[in-house]
Design a protein around this motif. Sequence first.
Motif, PDB file in Angstrom:
ATOM      1  N   THR A   1       0.775  -1.193   0.049  1.00  0.00           N
ATOM      2  CA  THR A   1      -0.229   0.038   0.112  1.00  0.00           C
ATOM      3  C   THR A   1       0.840   1.317   0.009  1.00  0.00           C
ATOM      4  O   THR A   1       0.030   2.204  -0.125  1.00  0.00           O
ATOM      5  CB  THR A   1      -0.705   0.044   1.360  1.00  0.00           C
ATOM      6  N   SER A   2       2.216   1.273   0.122  1.00  0.00           N
ATOM      7  CA  SER A   2       2.966   2.285   0.388  1.00  0.00           C
ATOM      8  C   SER A   2       3.867   2.288  -1.045  1.00  0.00           C
ATOM      9  O   SER A   2       3.970   1.124  -1.591  1.00  0.00           O
ATOM     10  CB  SER A   2       3.901   2.343   1.534  1.00  0.00           C
ATOM     11  N   LEU A   3       4.327   3.456  -1.452  1.00  0.00           N
ATOM     12  CA  LEU A   3       5.161   3.422  -2.524  1.00  0.00           C
ATOM     13  C   LEU A   3       6.330   2.539  -2.437  1.00  0.00           C
ATOM     14  O   LEU A   3       6.860   1.615  -3.213  1.00  0.00           O
ATOM     15  CB  LEU A   3       5.646   4.855  -2.862  1.00  0.00           C
ATOM     16  N   ALA A   4       7.227   2.452  -1.265  1.00  0.00           N
ATOM     17  CA  ALA A   4       8.391   1.589  -0.953  1.00  0.00           C
ATOM     18  C   ALA A   4       7.791   0.182  -1.052  1.00  0.00           C
ATOM     19  O   ALA A   4       8.511  -0.745  -1.543  1.00  0.00           O
ATOM     20  CB  ALA A   4       8.910   1.944   0.432  1.00  0.00           C
ATOM     21  N   GLY A   5       6.660  -0.266  -0.701  1.00  0.00           N
ATOM     22  CA  GLY A   5       6.169  -1.400  -0.591  1.00  0.00           C
ATOM     23  C   GLY A   5       5.813  -1.787  -1.850  1.00  0.00           C
ATOM     24  O   GLY A   5       6.365  -3.044  -2.400  1.00  0.00           O
ATOM     25  N   MET A   6       5.509  -0.942  -2.856  1.00  0.00           N
ATOM     26  CA  MET A   6       5.283  -1.403  -4.398  1.00  0.00           C
ATOM     27  C   MET A   6       6.319  -1.545  -5.142  1.00  0.00           C
ATOM     28  O   MET A   6       6.429  -2.501  -5.819  1.00  0.00           O
ATOM     29  CB  MET A   6       4.244  -0.189  -5.003  1.00  0.00           C
ATOM     30  N   VAL A   7       7.394  -0.535  -4.877  1.00  0.00           N
ATOM     31  CA  VAL A   7       8.583  -0.868  -5.824  1.00  0.00           C
ATOM     32  C   VAL A   7       9.618  -1.644  -5.439  1.00  0.00           C
ATOM     33  O   VAL A   7      10.529  -1.609  -5.937  1.00  0.00           O
ATOM     34  CB  VAL A   7       8.921   0.667  -6.109  1.00  0.00           C
ATOM     35  N   ASP A   8       9.649  -1.778  -3.958  1.00  0.00           N
ATOM     36  CA  ASP A   8      10.841  -2.543  -3.667  1.00  0.00           C
ATOM     37  C   ASP A   8      10.346  -3.765  -2.530  1.00  0.00           C
ATOM     38  O   ASP A   8      10.569  -4.855  -3.102  1.00  0.00           O
ATOM     39  CB  ASP A   8      11.583  -1.472  -2.994  1.00  0.00           C
ATOM     40  N   ALA A   9       9.881  -3.242  -1.263  1.00  0.00           N
ATOM     41  CA  ALA A   9       9.589  -4.486  -0.200  1.00  0.00           C
ATOM     42  C   ALA A   9       9.029  -5.639  -0.961  1.00  0.00           C
ATOM     43  O   ALA A   9       9.310  -6.740  -0.359  1.00  0.00           O
ATOM     44  CB  ALA A   9       8.961  -3.801   0.813  1.00  0.00           C
ATOM     45  N   SER A  10       7.700  -5.573  -1.483  1.00  0.00           N
ATOM     46  CA  SER A  10       7.215  -6.629  -1.717  1.00  0.00           C
ATOM     47  C   SER A  10       7.447  -7.395  -2.978  1.00  0.00           C
ATOM     48  O   SER A  10       6.863  -8.546  -3.359  1.00  0.00           O
ATOM     49  CB  SER A  10       5.574  -6.212  -2.021  1.00  0.00           C
ATOM     50  N   ILE A  11       8.623  -7.035  -3.531  1.00  0.00           N
ATOM     51  CA  ILE A  11       9.195  -7.612  -5.052  1.00  0.00           C
ATOM     52  C   ILE A  11      10.483  -8.288  -4.354  1.00  0.00           C
ATOM     53  O   ILE A  11      11.265  -7.740  -3.776  1.00  0.00           O
ATOM     54  CB  ILE A  11       9.592  -6.788  -6.061  1.00  0.00           C
ATOM     55  N   GLY A  12      10.496  -9.640  -4.844  1.00  0.00           N
ATOM     56  CA  GLY A  12      11.807 -10.200  -4.627  1.00  0.00           C
ATOM     57  C   GLY A  12      11.912 -11.272  -3.286  1.00  0.00           C
ATOM     58  O   GLY A  12      12.968 -11.926  -3.425  1.00  0.00           O
ATOM     59  N   GLY A  13      10.800 -11.469  -2.402  1.00  0.00           N
ATOM     60  CA  GLY A  13      10.735 -12.554  -1.817  1.00  0.00           C
ATOM     61  C   GLY A  13      11.822 -12.585  -0.604  1.00  0.00           C
ATOM     62  O   GLY A  13      12.001 -13.597   0.366  1.00  0.00           O
ATOM     63  N   LYS A  14      12.447 -11.547  -0.310  1.00  0.00           N
ATOM     64  CA  LYS A  14      13.038 -11.201   1.027  1.00  0.00           C
ATOM     65  C   LYS A  14      11.944 -10.794   2.079  1.00  0.00           C
ATOM     66  O   LYS A  14      11.411  -9.732   1.923  1.00  0.00           O
ATOM     67  CB  LYS A  14      14.090  -9.962   0.937  1.00  0.00           C
TER      68      LYS A  14
END
Length: 343
Positions: free
Chosen positions: A121-134
């Motif tokens: 729901t946040s920009l950081a979540g969309m572009v980074d945190a939710s992508i990549g499986g860490k």
Amino acid sequence: MQTISVHAEREYDIRFVENWQIVFAEIAKSHAKVLVIAPSELVAAFKLESLQSSKVKVLSTPIGESAKSPEYLLQLWDACGDFGLTRSDAIVGIGGGATTDLAGFVAATWLRGISWYAIPTSLAGMVDASIGGKTGINSSFGKNLIGSFYSPNSVIVDRAFLKTLSTRDFNAGMAEVIKAGFIDNPKILDLADAAEKNVSELIWLSIEMKAKIVSQDFRESKIREILNYGHTLGHAIEKLENYKLRHGEAVSIGLVFAAELSNVSGHLNSATVDKHRTLLSKFGLPITYEKSALPKLLDLMASDKKSRGSYLRFIGISDVAKPIWLEQVTSEQIAAAYERISS
Ligand SMILES: NC(=O)c1ccc[n+]([C@@H]2O[C@H](COP(=O)([O-])OP(=O)(O)OC[C@H]3O[C@@H](n4cnc5c(N)ncnc54)[C@H](O)[C@@H]3O)[C@@H](O)[C@H]2O)c1
């Protein structure tokens, strides 16, 4: 619907949708039980209680980093047990990066791994945190030290969430967007610099970059490390500030430091270093840090996941879209680069 695919330990899609509730209903249909994990402020703001049914339970968590703790994780595991989550059930994380990191880690560890979905729901979540499986939580020794690589079944990106995001959190997310530009794609930097911001394109290009890198090196044996540009110092500052700064704000300072370190070690020209300052400042992001903090930051950086033995390692760049590995950096170089970002 537009999608970007990620090839990790499993293949999954990042789906750009107009109405996340429709996708949520599909997810709920395909599992016997679904545990939704979301921070209390977003449960209230988006009326997430309305998702609750005989098969869907909504769990309201503390806000931000305070939920990414071992103590709170114990409570979540108990909640999984109470709800009777089995191997064929799923967890859905709805929130910023702190929430999807936490929800993914609960999914990775409950019954040795159950399905999970990220709805950032946040920009950081969309572009980074939710992508990549860490996925992961913080330890008292540092940021994100407890975790696993565990990809979601899919990531659902609904840009409408950004309407309620504060300017502070939007700008914090822009630090990760700008990082994506410096390590991989000058077009992102041009778009971030433009007077009229095309946020959808910035999101798309940043996700495309992350999906590409993660698909090449899911477990971070080499190339994925470039995503840590700005993060070695950034994580140390986050910890030192006791998570009062947003992740993106700390990364912003870390980006200028990593650029200066690239310059001090003879790889990067000063104009490109200054471009970091100009762009990050446009979004009101911090670019300096207390001079006296260096010894404490050095201690914290020593426990960073990128350190090896007694050497600190950093990701730098030699130009836009040309990442480099700064191995065995000397303490003189670190001090010189830090001096330039000191307030
Ligand atoms: N796993 C990864 O690869 C990865 C990558 C980057 C960052 N991260 C992690 O992500 C976190 C940073 O992400 P973040 O900046 O989203 O932090 P966050 O999740 O703490 O969110 C910041 C604040 O924004 C609020 N918020 C989120 N969406 C909102 C919305 N639509 N409307 C109103 N308020 C909203 C949150 O409730 C919170 O108060 C850090 O924990 C960082 O370590 C992980």
